[in-house]
Design a protein around this motif. Structure first.
Motif, PDB file in Angstrom:
ATOM      1  N   ALA A 283      35.102  38.857  42.870  1.00  0.00           N
ATOM      2  CA  ALA A 283      34.462  39.532  44.120  1.00  0.00           C
ATOM      3  C   ALA A 283      34.359  41.214  43.718  1.00  0.00           C
ATOM      4  CB  ALA A 283      35.614  39.914  45.158  1.00  0.00           C
ATOM      5  N   LEU A 284      35.163  41.388  42.363  1.00  0.00           N
ATOM      6  CA  LEU A 284      34.042  42.518  41.907  1.00  0.00           C
ATOM      7  C   LEU A 284      33.685  43.042  41.084  1.00  0.00           C
ATOM      8  CD1 LEU A 284      38.375  43.487  40.095  1.00  0.00           C
ATOM      9  CD2 LEU A 284      37.532  45.193  42.088  1.00  0.00           C
ATOM     10  N   GLU A 285      33.198  41.564  40.618  1.00  0.00           N
ATOM     11  CA  GLU A 285      31.946  41.452  40.018  1.00  0.00           C
ATOM     12  C   GLU A 285      30.693  41.736  40.982  1.00  0.00           C
ATOM     13  OE1 GLU A 285      29.428  38.878  36.282  1.00  0.00           O
ATOM     14  OE2 GLU A 285      31.627  38.359  37.181  1.00  0.00           O
ATOM     15  N   LYS A 286      30.549  41.214  41.744  1.00  0.00           N
ATOM     16  CA  LYS A 286      29.436  41.041  42.705  1.00  0.00           C
ATOM     17  C   LYS A 286      29.765  42.226  43.246  1.00  0.00           C
ATOM     18  CE  LYS A 286      28.795  39.337  47.372  1.00  0.00           C
ATOM     19  NZ  LYS A 286      29.374  38.671  48.455  1.00  0.00           N
ATOM     20  N   PHE A 287      31.182  43.405  43.788  1.00  0.00           N
ATOM     21  CA  PHE A 287      30.761  44.822  44.233  1.00  0.00           C
ATOM     22  C   PHE A 287      30.640  45.838  42.828  1.00  0.00           C
ATOM     23  CE2 PHE A 287      33.646  42.648  47.181  1.00  0.00           C
ATOM     24  CZ  PHE A 287      32.126  42.842  48.436  1.00  0.00           C
ATOM     25  N   GLY A 288      30.587  45.296  41.969  1.00  0.00           N
ATOM     26  CA  GLY A 288      30.029  46.225  40.843  1.00  0.00           C
ATOM     27  C   GLY A 288      31.108  46.673  39.983  1.00  0.00           C
ATOM     28  N   ARG A 289      32.361  46.215  40.406  1.00  0.00           N
ATOM     29  CA  ARG A 289      33.658  47.131  39.943  1.00  0.00           C
ATOM     30  C   ARG A 289      34.400  46.595  38.849  1.00  0.00           C
ATOM     31  NH1 ARG A 289      35.262  50.807  43.600  1.00  0.00           N
ATOM     32  NH2 ARG A 289      34.672  50.751  45.303  1.00  0.00           N
ATOM     33  N   PRO A 290      34.280  47.165  37.583  1.00  0.00           N
ATOM     34  CA  PRO A 290      35.548  46.739  36.554  1.00  0.00           C
ATOM     35  C   PRO A 290      36.244  46.191  36.884  1.00  0.00           C
ATOM     36  CG  PRO A 290      36.253  49.456  36.787  1.00  0.00           C
ATOM     37  CD  PRO A 290      34.823  49.097  37.734  1.00  0.00           C
ATOM     38  N   PRO A 291      37.179  45.084  35.946  1.00  0.00           N
ATOM     39  CA  PRO A 291      38.382  44.740  35.941  1.00  0.00           C
ATOM     40  C   PRO A 291      39.906  45.402  36.663  1.00  0.00           C
ATOM     41  CG  PRO A 291      37.278  44.226  34.321  1.00  0.00           C
ATOM     42  CD  PRO A 291      36.453  45.162  35.120  1.00  0.00           C
ATOM     43  N   LEU A 292      40.074  44.709  37.958  1.00  0.00           N
ATOM     44  CA  LEU A 292      41.040  45.370  37.992  1.00  0.00           C
ATOM     45  C   LEU A 292      42.807  44.327  38.005  1.00  0.00           C
ATOM     46  CD1 LEU A 292      39.672  47.069  40.823  1.00  0.00           C
ATOM     47  CD2 LEU A 292      40.913  47.977  39.254  1.00  0.00           C
ATOM     48  N   PRO A 293      43.882  45.203  37.753  1.00  0.00           N
ATOM     49  CA  PRO A 293      44.987  44.437  37.847  1.00  0.00           C
ATOM     50  C   PRO A 293      45.750  43.831  38.761  1.00  0.00           C
ATOM     51  CG  PRO A 293      45.326  46.607  37.415  1.00  0.00           C
ATOM     52  CD  PRO A 293      44.096  46.985  37.592  1.00  0.00           C
ATOM     53  N   VAL A 294      46.274  42.726  38.461  1.00  0.00           N
ATOM     54  CA  VAL A 294      47.075  41.212  39.896  1.00  0.00           C
ATOM     55  C   VAL A 294      48.437  41.968  39.471  1.00  0.00           C
ATOM     56  CG1 VAL A 294      47.342  39.331  40.864  1.00  0.00           C
ATOM     57  CG2 VAL A 294      44.220  39.786  39.937  1.00  0.00           C
ATOM     58  N   LEU A 295      48.633  41.754  40.288  1.00  0.00           N
ATOM     59  CA  LEU A 295      50.525  41.476  40.132  1.00  0.00           C
ATOM     60  C   LEU A 295      50.935  40.741  40.769  1.00  0.00           C
ATOM     61  CD1 LEU A 295      52.744  42.864  42.843  1.00  0.00           C
ATOM     62  CD2 LEU A 295      51.881  45.259  41.737  1.00  0.00           C
ATOM     63  N   VAL A 296      52.076  40.326  40.516  1.00  0.00           N
ATOM     64  CA  VAL A 296      52.578  38.787  41.902  1.00  0.00           C
ATOM     65  C   VAL A 296      54.120  39.679  42.345  1.00  0.00           C
ATOM     66  CG1 VAL A 296      54.559  36.587  41.624  1.00  0.00           C
ATOM     67  CG2 VAL A 296      51.901  37.056  40.207  1.00  0.00           C
ATOM     68  N   HIS A 297      54.623  40.274  43.382  1.00  0.00           N
ATOM     69  CA  HIS A 297      55.913  39.736  44.266  1.00  0.00           C
ATOM     70  C   HIS A 297      56.274  38.348  44.936  1.00  0.00           C
ATOM     71  CE1 HIS A 297      58.006  42.576  47.636  1.00  0.00           C
ATOM     72  NE2 HIS A 297      57.808  41.233  48.016  1.00  0.00           N
ATOM     73  N   SER A 298      57.378  38.366  43.923  1.00  0.00           N
ATOM     74  CA  SER A 298      58.548  37.975  44.880  1.00  0.00           C
ATOM     75  C   SER A 298      59.442  37.526  44.887  1.00  0.00           C
ATOM     76  CB  SER A 298      57.831  35.614  43.999  1.00  0.00           C
ATOM     77  OG  SER A 298      56.737  35.256  44.542  1.00  0.00           O
ATOM     78  N   PRO A 299      60.514  37.349  45.415  1.00  0.00           N
ATOM     79  CA  PRO A 299      61.846  36.812  45.964  1.00  0.00           C
ATOM     80  C   PRO A 299      63.066  36.425  44.803  1.00  0.00           C
ATOM     81  CG  PRO A 299      61.213  36.355  48.073  1.00  0.00           C
ATOM     82  CD  PRO A 299      60.044  36.007  46.981  1.00  0.00           C
TER      83      PRO A 299
END
Length: 342
Positions: free
Chosen positions: A219-235
């Motif tokens: 989706a970032l690529e489709k919207f013409g945006r650079p790659p952005l990070p992903v984080l995981v939040h878990s208990p």
């Protein structure tokens, strides 16, 4: 690749060694001490999630973060999450740009729609407007992050015309994420508006969220945006041994899930389901430093994520147990995960 590691809390109400609940005030003071200690233990980020209940008495996390900022120098500080739907985007931006000023540029914000919905009736919002509230307010927040005067019009707050919003940040926008618990449309929204992606995984196989990470980058690529990070939040909960960690965490996990299950639609956990969730394929990171580190490394790889935030604590755990968790996470888990991922 650079990996970072955080700790998140909802201000879970502590108990003393005899199992008696501490006051809300003492719990909040304990959170401030935990945030300061997290920096000393080598943790990269400390987050506080907004809640408005007796078991999570943390409605003003940004105030506590400011107290931590004044006593620390390195650790990044932010929300985990801020319920943007029942707040004002301008005020949220102002609070966290103020935190950025106090901390010397260490502020972050994770925005959420509100999987816990107690703030909606508290502040007079209608759950029928759940989607519209977040869509409009997230769009406005993205405009605020750009800096400069803001012009915006919508249905959920007063319009803005060439409005200067202060304080200005010193070195560009602070990091902002959208928290997602399993809705692909939320993933696409994050990409469209230019927010990083925070995956909140609290049950079931974490690997199933890999499709969301992939969808986000497409989706970032489709919207013409650079790659952005992903984080995981878990208990999770770290103790000296797997057995000790499970014994401390299980009754607290059982009780809090049973309490919120009617509102959230959760199944009541059993010892069998808990054993599965704390095993290699579940979403709970409960065990010794080695057990937890192995699981974090596995899921960061599987999900294409570069940050892991452990949601530590449960109502009823003691402050000493939480401080031990922080010490083990910072001094043993994080270095071991870095080693496994190198």
């Amino acid at each position: 690749m650079t990996y970072t590691f955080g700790l998140d809390t909802f201000g879970d109400r502590n108990s003393d060694a005899d199992g008696q609940p501490l006051s809300h005030a003492q719990t909040i003071r304990n959170v401030a001490e935990e945030g300061v200690f997290a920096e000393q233990a080598g943790v990269d980020f400390f987050g506080i999630g907004e809640h408005h209940t007796g078991y999570f008495p943390m409605p003003g996390g940004d105030v506590v973060l400011a107290a931590i900022a004044a006593r620390t120098e390195r650790i990044h500080l932010g929300s985990a999450v801020t319920v943007l739907s029942s707040d004002d985007p301008v005020r949220v931006f102002q609070r966290y740009s103020t935190l950025s000023a106090i901390s010397g540029g260490r502020a972050e914000v994770i925005l959420g729609r509100g999987s816990s919905i107690e703030s909606f009736p508290l502040f007079g919002y209608d759950l029928a407007d759940y989607e519209e509230l977040f869509e409009e307010k997230a769009t406005l927040f993205a405009e605020l992050l750009k800096g400069g005067p803001v012009t915006w019009e919508g249905k959920t707050r007063a319009s803005l015309l060439n409005q200067d919003v202060v304080p200005h940040t010193e070195s560009g926008p602070f990091p902002a994420w959208i928290g997602v618990g399993g809705n692909p449309q939320s993933v696409i929204r994050a990409a469209r508006l230019g927010f990083s992606l925070a995956l909140a995984i609290i049950g079931g196989p974490p690997a199933r969220f890999a499709t969301y990470s992939q969808l986000f980058q497409r989706a970032l690529e489709k919207f013409g945006r650079p790659p952005l990070p992903v984080l995981v939040h878990s208990p999770g909960h770290v103790a000296a041994t797997d057995e000790q960690a499970k014994a401390e965490f299980w009754p607290r996990w059982r009780d809090i899930i049973a309490l919120i299950a009617p509102e959230r639609g959760f199944a009541i956990p059993t010892e069998e389901s808990f054993d599965w969730e704390t095993g290699p394929h579940g979403a709970l990171y409960v065990g010794s430093p080695e057990t937890v580190a192995q699981k974090i490394a596995t899921n960061l790889r599987a999900l294409g994520a570069t940050r892991f935030d452990l949601k530590y604590g449960m109502p009823g755990l003691t402050h000493d147990q939480l401080m031990t968790n922080i010490e083990l996470y910072g001094h043993q888990v994080i270095p071991r995960v870095r080693e496994l991922l190198s």
